[in-house]
Design a protein around this motif. Structure first.
Motif, PDB file in Angstrom:
ATOM      1  N   GLY A 104       0.804  -1.205   0.000  1.00  0.00           N
ATOM      2  CA  GLY A 104       0.000   0.000   0.000  1.00  0.00           C
ATOM      3  C   GLY A 104       0.841   1.261   0.000  1.00  0.00           C
ATOM      4  O   GLY A 104       2.006   1.274  -0.426  1.00  0.00           O
ATOM      5  N   PHE A 105       0.248   2.328   0.526  1.00  0.00           N
ATOM      6  CA  PHE A 105       0.839   3.660   0.450  1.00  0.00           C
ATOM      7  C   PHE A 105       0.808   4.305   1.831  1.00  0.00           C
ATOM      8  O   PHE A 105      -0.197   4.220   2.540  1.00  0.00           O
ATOM      9  CB  PHE A 105       0.046   4.519  -0.541  1.00  0.00           C
ATOM     10  N   GLU A 106       1.910   4.916   2.220  1.00  0.00           N
ATOM     11  CA  GLU A 106       1.993   5.670   3.461  1.00  0.00           C
ATOM     12  C   GLU A 106       2.602   7.040   3.156  1.00  0.00           C
ATOM     13  O   GLU A 106       3.440   7.163   2.259  1.00  0.00           O
ATOM     14  CB  GLU A 106       2.870   4.957   4.496  1.00  0.00           C
ATOM     15  N   ALA A 107       2.176   8.048   3.922  1.00  0.00           N
ATOM     16  CA  ALA A 107       2.721   9.382   3.753  1.00  0.00           C
ATOM     17  C   ALA A 107       2.769  10.086   5.090  1.00  0.00           C
ATOM     18  O   ALA A 107       1.993   9.784   5.998  1.00  0.00           O
ATOM     19  CB  ALA A 107       1.887  10.186   2.755  1.00  0.00           C
ATOM     20  N   ASN A 108       3.693  11.024   5.206  1.00  0.00           N
ATOM     21  CA  ASN A 108       3.747  11.844   6.419  1.00  0.00           C
ATOM     22  C   ASN A 108       4.185  13.245   6.051  1.00  0.00           C
ATOM     23  O   ASN A 108       4.827  13.495   5.026  1.00  0.00           O
ATOM     24  CB  ASN A 108       4.654  11.227   7.484  1.00  0.00           C
ATOM     25  N   VAL A 109       3.836  14.187   6.906  1.00  0.00           N
ATOM     26  CA  VAL A 109       4.243  15.569   6.748  1.00  0.00           C
ATOM     27  C   VAL A 109       4.447  16.150   8.139  1.00  0.00           C
ATOM     28  O   VAL A 109       3.714  15.815   9.079  1.00  0.00           O
ATOM     29  CB  VAL A 109       3.199  16.379   5.941  1.00  0.00           C
ATOM     30  N   ARG A 110       5.466  16.982   8.299  1.00  0.00           N
ATOM     31  CA  ARG A 110       5.782  17.536   9.619  1.00  0.00           C
ATOM     32  C   ARG A 110       6.273  18.964   9.454  1.00  0.00           C
ATOM     33  O   ARG A 110       7.073  19.265   8.552  1.00  0.00           O
ATOM     34  CB  ARG A 110       6.859  16.697  10.304  1.00  0.00           C
ATOM     35  N   TYR A 111       5.791  19.849  10.324  1.00  0.00           N
ATOM     36  CA  TYR A 111       6.292  21.218  10.361  1.00  0.00           C
ATOM     37  C   TYR A 111       6.619  21.575  11.803  1.00  0.00           C
ATOM     38  O   TYR A 111       5.816  21.319  12.713  1.00  0.00           O
ATOM     39  CB  TYR A 111       5.264  22.225   9.826  1.00  0.00           C
TER      40      TYR A 111
ATOM     41  N   ASN B 146       9.348  18.797   6.627  1.00  0.00           N
ATOM     42  CA  ASN B 146       9.680  17.622   5.833  1.00  0.00           C
ATOM     43  C   ASN B 146       8.413  16.845   5.504  1.00  0.00           C
ATOM     44  O   ASN B 146       7.421  16.872   6.260  1.00  0.00           O
ATOM     45  CB  ASN B 146      10.697  16.722   6.537  1.00  0.00           C
ATOM     46  N   ALA B 147       8.436  16.210   4.369  1.00  0.00           N
ATOM     47  CA  ALA B 147       7.306  15.415   3.908  1.00  0.00           C
ATOM     48  C   ALA B 147       7.850  14.225   3.136  1.00  0.00           C
ATOM     49  O   ALA B 147       8.870  14.327   2.446  1.00  0.00           O
ATOM     50  CB  ALA B 147       6.377  16.240   3.009  1.00  0.00           C
ATOM     51  N   GLY B 148       7.181  13.096   3.277  1.00  0.00           N
ATOM     52  CA  GLY B 148       7.642  11.898   2.600  1.00  0.00           C
ATOM     53  C   GLY B 148       6.515  10.939   2.311  1.00  0.00           C
ATOM     54  O   GLY B 148       5.399  11.067   2.842  1.00  0.00           O
ATOM     55  N   ALA B 149       6.815   9.971   1.462  1.00  0.00           N
ATOM     56  CA  ALA B 149       5.826   8.954   1.095  1.00  0.00           C
ATOM     57  C   ALA B 149       6.559   7.670   0.759  1.00  0.00           C
ATOM     58  O   ALA B 149       7.724   7.682   0.351  1.00  0.00           O
ATOM     59  CB  ALA B 149       4.983   9.419  -0.084  1.00  0.00           C
ATOM     60  N   ILE B 150       5.864   6.558   0.949  1.00  0.00           N
ATOM     61  CA  ILE B 150       6.396   5.253   0.577  1.00  0.00           C
ATOM     62  C   ILE B 150       5.283   4.445  -0.066  1.00  0.00           C
ATOM     63  O   ILE B 150       4.126   4.499   0.360  1.00  0.00           O
ATOM     64  CB  ILE B 150       6.991   4.515   1.802  1.00  0.00           C
ATOM     65  N   PHE B 151       5.633   3.745  -1.109  1.00  0.00           N
ATOM     66  CA  PHE B 151       4.688   2.858  -1.794  1.00  0.00           C
ATOM     67  C   PHE B 151       5.334   1.499  -1.935  1.00  0.00           C
ATOM     68  O   PHE B 151       6.519   1.384  -2.253  1.00  0.00           O
ATOM     69  CB  PHE B 151       4.321   3.400  -3.172  1.00  0.00           C
ATOM     70  N   GLY B 152       4.544   0.473  -1.680  1.00  0.00           N
ATOM     71  CA  GLY B 152       5.065  -0.872  -1.831  1.00  0.00           C
ATOM     72  C   GLY B 152       4.017  -1.846  -2.309  1.00  0.00           C
ATOM     73  O   GLY B 152       2.809  -1.646  -2.106  1.00  0.00           O
ATOM     74  N   HIS B 153       4.490  -2.874  -2.948  1.00  0.00           N
ATOM     75  CA  HIS B 153       3.604  -3.953  -3.395  1.00  0.00           C
ATOM     76  C   HIS B 153       4.354  -5.274  -3.200  1.00  0.00           C
ATOM     77  O   HIS B 153       5.520  -5.402  -3.572  1.00  0.00           O
ATOM     78  CB  HIS B 153       3.225  -3.771  -4.860  1.00  0.00           C
ATOM     79  N   ALA B 154       3.686  -6.216  -2.581  1.00  0.00           N
ATOM     80  CA  ALA B 154       4.294  -7.515  -2.314  1.00  0.00           C
ATOM     81  C   ALA B 154       3.443  -8.612  -2.929  1.00  0.00           C
ATOM     82  O   ALA B 154       2.209  -8.551  -2.908  1.00  0.00           O
ATOM     83  CB  ALA B 154       4.435  -7.737  -0.808  1.00  0.00           C
TER      84      ALA B 154
ATOM     85  N   TYR C 294      11.361  14.863   1.292  1.00  0.00           N
ATOM     86  CA  TYR C 294      11.898  16.208   1.111  1.00  0.00           C
ATOM     87  C   TYR C 294      11.991  16.857   2.482  1.00  0.00           C
ATOM     88  O   TYR C 294      11.045  16.791   3.278  1.00  0.00           O
ATOM     89  CB  TYR C 294      10.988  17.052   0.216  1.00  0.00           C
ATOM     90  N   SER C 295      13.147  17.480   2.757  1.00  0.00           N
ATOM     91  CA  SER C 295      13.356  18.149   4.045  1.00  0.00           C
ATOM     92  C   SER C 295      14.013  19.490   3.814  1.00  0.00           C
ATOM     93  O   SER C 295      14.841  19.647   2.906  1.00  0.00           O
ATOM     94  CB  SER C 295      14.247  17.306   4.970  1.00  0.00           C
ATOM     95  N   GLU C 296      13.651  20.437   4.662  1.00  0.00           N
ATOM     96  CA  GLU C 296      14.330  21.721   4.642  1.00  0.00           C
ATOM     97  C   GLU C 296      14.290  22.332   6.035  1.00  0.00           C
ATOM     98  O   GLU C 296      13.395  22.040   6.835  1.00  0.00           O
ATOM     99  CB  GLU C 296      13.686  22.682   3.636  1.00  0.00           C
ATOM    100  N   ASN C 297      15.273  23.156   6.321  1.00  0.00           N
ATOM    101  CA  ASN C 297      15.264  23.912   7.571  1.00  0.00           C
ATOM    102  C   ASN C 297      16.007  25.215   7.375  1.00  0.00           C
ATOM    103  O   ASN C 297      16.873  25.342   6.494  1.00  0.00           O
ATOM    104  CB  ASN C 297      15.863  23.111   8.726  1.00  0.00           C
ATOM    105  N   SER C 298      15.668  26.207   8.187  1.00  0.00           N
ATOM    106  CA  SER C 298      16.364  27.489   8.165  1.00  0.00           C
ATOM    107  C   SER C 298      17.604  27.409   9.033  1.00  0.00           C
ATOM    108  O   SER C 298      17.875  26.380   9.659  1.00  0.00           O
ATOM    109  CB  SER C 298      15.425  28.597   8.637  1.00  0.00           C
TER     110      SER C 298
END
Length: 896
Positions: free
Chosen positions: A201-208, A218-226, A238-242
């Motif tokens: 399936g699919f998972e995603a996260n986002v954090r501020y 930062n935000a990310g996603a993962i997709f998998g099929h078995a 993707y990540s960024e910081n000041s």
């Protein structure tokens, strides 16, 4: 932590100790001292802690792959005799780290503990911290058991992989010498990043998150099929910081006179100081007697601005019942913008011929020496340095089942990196020419902004601009399986061979001088490991439930310095169920990096009046110092660093208290021939017999020619070599000796009640001794009096009740003792400890159509915004700390 036996696709995976840690373990089986008091017992743990007999199951239920544990070449065998620290996927999720360096900053045994990790050496180095106060190069990072590439400009030892958070299955740390298994760099231990192999399936996260003068996203996603015979996983983040500068943190200080120290504020400032060498300093703009002072590190980054892309792809496919093909790829693109200090300009000579010449009132002078920081020329109080690092780590292989439950693995690795470094600089030749200018169009104005744009452009046209490429190519084969059956179980063996090719090339220039480097070498390796279950289920007796022995060894031949052989022996004894004693003894090594051996040698000229600025004052010359040539760079004569490691530990999982576990490990490390440079040693360089060959006084013409042949000259030309009184060879050498021992500890408790689950514990490191010698003949110094903390620990108190999980972490680093400068010399100062508190709260939303599989979380790091402890030196801070301070973040995670 759940401890169980696992069946998968009809195959039974049983560790020699009968323990497996499943990937579904509950969050953070760790705790805090508060929790221990509440329970009335020393029940503690850390998110990272795991005993020597723990492994972690593959991420997907139903996986039929056999477990390979860090620290062993044999399938299903833990690192016999050694402890294992583990951070699971659930741990990483609750910790809320945006990157792998941030995740491992929660491990007390690592030097980066409770800091905001950044690349070493101001951006030129790597992201790989050391273990237990030892150098970073003594710890080997791996991904799925395979070597990684360096992204550093200066170093070639492997760097941490920037894995997407969602792709991490677990991280395992064997804090024990492991060169017998992995070869070079595994002196203090290995850090193995293990990725998810099966995702459906699919998972995603986002954090501020944000803090004072800081934000991060930062935000990310993962997709998998078995499917029955294989799997595919792809993850991106993707990540960024000041950035955070020194001026953003008010607790910094540079004037320590009130504490018995000295005032370390700079006198090279945007407002110039004028020296006539008459005993009086004149401060601009009024040029009346006085001294301008300023904070030179205020504009400098404590945390640099960063942007990172990372992509991970993994695939596996059974070609038949006996053959499986697999491949892993990690690519990351990281860019740091680092605010760096402007180089102060000192002793700049101006005469009355310069139209911007300003004599101090009443002096009538026709010349002056000016000290100033070039803010007016740059148009800012700092230089922006940029570092863009693109790395790839790719490994593909074939696993073949052989008769007799043997298995052959053949794989190849291709790792690559590119580092583009740009550092603005000041052209001191152009500046000196401008200082001697006689018209407004050609002259330097050190007091204001009247320097012409053309002159400014010439002065600022002196960048360091390099592009570095590194490549690692590996071909390897390994066979492992059971040799024979004993009453205690099956004797198992692993044999392997490896060929590695490393290359490093550099193009670019610094100050207009090119430094092309083309470095390469090859490594051939043979290794073997034998696991012997001396006592097991078939021949157990009272006080001898099990006894296992591991013997391993590795031979490595390097094309550039020779060969090295490193053995290791490990023993684990289980007298009764739930109690293990373990011990290990081994030898490890670190090969000199390619740049240690072959980096360009620069020959620097220090006039007699400037030897103090280079730290090159010769005590035997008294007041009459001499012109000196100093050599910096690589050294083809280097030998590998060597280490002897010993450890003894105990693991407790009592039957009468199945929710409690504890472990402790005593370690002892002797680290010889540590590579370093005698630069900065002062008088020791001239008096220590080890460095006698590095000092040539009154060299002959032949000795001078031999010394500077094939070097790059600085501050002089080969066509006009001044009279030289000393030659100092400050190139890399095998000088240092380090001896350290201490105790790692880990206690944990988990209790399930009607309302939910309580979990907690304490884990960390206590250094008993840390001795350091700059050379075999120099005095022994105590590193515990040189800024290394004796104790680091992390505690947790947590509860999981239905959809809610709440955890509290306490991070503690003991106060450091170090020398500081006083008006009459130096003295020791003991700083206070540094303790911060973190909170995590997560909530699983109801399984409604719009919220199914969704979780929201809040984290607050450094809840009380702890002020770092005071120290009368450097920035006025005692020891490492987290410059971010109180940090709050919200995150959202979903899956479907």
């Amino acid at each position: 932590m759940s401890v169980t036996k696992t069946r998968a696709a009809g195959k039974r995976i049983i560790m020699s100790t009968r323990f497996i840690l499943t990937g579904s373990r509950a969050r953070m089986l760790c705790g805090s001292a508060i929790f221990a008091v509440m329970l009335g017992a020393a029940t503690a743990a850390q998110a990272q802690g795991a005993g020597a007999n723990d492994a972690v199951e593959d991420s997907a239920a139903g996986s039929d792959s056999e477990i390979i544990v860090t620290g062993s070449s044999i399938r299903g065998i833990p690192p016999t005799g050694s402890g294992l620290i583990s951070v699971s996927r659930d741990d990483a999720k609750l910790i809320g780290a945006a990157s792998t360096p941030e995740l491992l900053a929660t491990v007390p045994q690592l030097n980066s503990f409770n800091t905001a990790p950044r690349t070493s050496n101001g951006g030129l180095g790597s992201f790989a911290p050391g273990l237990r106060g030892l150098p970073p190069a003594a710890t080997l990072p791996l991904m799925n058991g395979h070597r990684l590439i360096s992204g550093s400009t200066q170093q070639t030892n492997p760097d941490y992989p920037f894995l997407p958070e969602l792709a991490i299955e677990r991280v395992e740390i064997v804090a024990d010498g492991a060169s017998a298994i992995y070869g070079s760099d595994a002196v203090a231990g290995v850090v193995n990043f293990i990725t998810r192999k099966r995702v459906s399936g699919f998972e995603a996260n986002v954090r501020y998150g944000f803090a004072d003068d800081y934000h991060a996203f930062n935000a990310g996603a993962i997709f998998g099929h078995a499917w029955d015979s294989g799997s595919f996983v792809a993850a991106y983040q993707y990540s960024e910081n000041s950035n955070i500068t020194g001026a953003d943190r008010r607790y910094r200080s540079l004037d320590f006179s009130a504490a018995g120290g000295i005032d370390t504020r700079s006198t090279v400032c945007p407002d110039a100081n004028v020296n006539l060498f008459t005993g009086t300093i004149y401060a601009a703009p009024s040029l009346t007697p006085g001294i301008n002072t300023c904070d030179p590190r205020g504009p400098v980054d404590l945390v640099p601005q960063n942007r990172t892309h990372s992509l991970f792809v993994s695939a596996r496919q059974e070609l038949s019942s006996a053959v499986t093909v697999w491949a892993d790829l990690l690519y990351s693109d990281r860019k740091d913008i680092v605010q760096a200090a402007l180089p102060g300009q000192t002793f700049v000579l101006l005469t009355a011929a310069n139209p911007f010449f300003r004599p101090p009132p009443g002096t009538g002078t026709t010349y002056e020496y000016v000290d100033f920081r070039p803010d007016n020329l740059v148009g800012d109080d700092h230089f922006d340095q940029s570092y863009r690092v693109r790395t790839g780590n790719a490994t593909a292989g074939l696993d073949v089942k052989l008769p007799g439950d043997f298995k052959a693995s053949v794989y190849g690795t291709f790792n690559w990196s590119r580092n583009d470094t740009f550092q603005p600089g000041i052209n001191t030749t152009a500046l000196a020419t401008a200082a001697a200018g006689t018209t407004a169009a050609t002259a330097l104005d050190p007091f204001g902004t009247k320097t012409s744009s053309a002159v400014v452009a010439a002065i600022l046209d002196n960048p360091t601009d390099f592009t570095n490429h590194q490549r690692t190519r590996i071909g390897a084969v390994k066979v492992d399986g059971p040799l024979a059956d004993l009453p205690g179980g099956a004797i198992k063996v692993a044999l392997g061979a490896e060929y590695r090719r490393e290359t490093y090339d550099q193009r670019g220039s610094s100050g207009g001088v090119g430094f092309p480097e083309d470095l390469k070498r090859s490594v051939q390796s043979l290794y073997g490991e034998l696991f012997v279950p001396i006592v097991g289920e078939g021949n157990a007796s009272p006080m001898m439930r099990s006894l296992t022995l591991s013997l391993s060894g590795r031979y490595d031949h390097y094309s550039d310095f020779g060969s090295t052989t490193n053995p290791k022996v490990g023993l684990t004894w289980e007298p009764v169920e739930g109690l293990n004693f373990r011990g290990s003894y081994g030898r490890s090594f670190r090969a000199p990096g390619l740049r240690d051996l072959g980096s360009t040698v620069g020959s620097y000229y220090a006039a007699a009046a400037l030897v103090d600025a280079f730290g090159a004052r010769d005590p035997s010359r008294g007041a009459t110092q001499v012109n000196t040539i100093l050599l910096y760079g690589g050294n083809q004569a280097l030998k590998p660093e060597k280490a002897r490691t010993f450890s003894f530990g105990v693991d407790l999982r009592p039957r009468f208290a199945p929710d409690f576990s504890a472990s402790a490990t005593f370690y002892d490390i002797k680290y010889d021939d540590v590579i370093g440079t005698p630069s900065g040693l002062g008088a020791i360089l001239f008096s220590d017999p080890t460095f006698a060959s590095r000092v040539i006084r009154n060299p002959t013409a032949g000795q001078l020619t031999d010394a500077i042949t094939d070097t790059v000259p600085f501050f002089y030309t080969f066509a006009a070599i001044p009279t030289i009184g000393n030659i100092l060879d400050l190139r890399q050498g095998n000088f240092g000796i380090r001896k350290t021992n201490g105790i790692d500890f880990d206690l944990r408790y988990r209790h399930t009640a009607g309302f939910g689950t309580l979990f907690g514990g304490i884990a960390g490191n206590y250094i008993l001794k840390y001795r350091n010698q700059l050379s075999p003949t120099s005095a022994v110094s105590n590193s515990l009096e040189a800024g290394i903390p004796r104790t680091t620990l992390r505690t947790t108190l947590g509860i999981a009740a239905g959809p809610v999980t709440l955890a509290n972490f306490v991070n503690h680093r003991s106060g450091v003792t170090a020398a500081y400068a006083t008006p009459t010399g130096s003295s020791l100062y003991k700083a206070k400890g540094y303790t911060t508190v973190d909170l995590r709260l997560s909530l699983k939303l109801p399984d409604l159509p719009f919220a199914k599989g969704t979780e929201v979380a809040l984290q607050i790091n450094d809840l009380f915004d702890k002020t770092p402890p005071f120290f009368p030196g450097t920035d006025g801070i005692g020891g490492a700390y987290n410059a971010i301070g109180r940090y709050a973040a919200m995150s959202l995670r979903t899956s479907f």
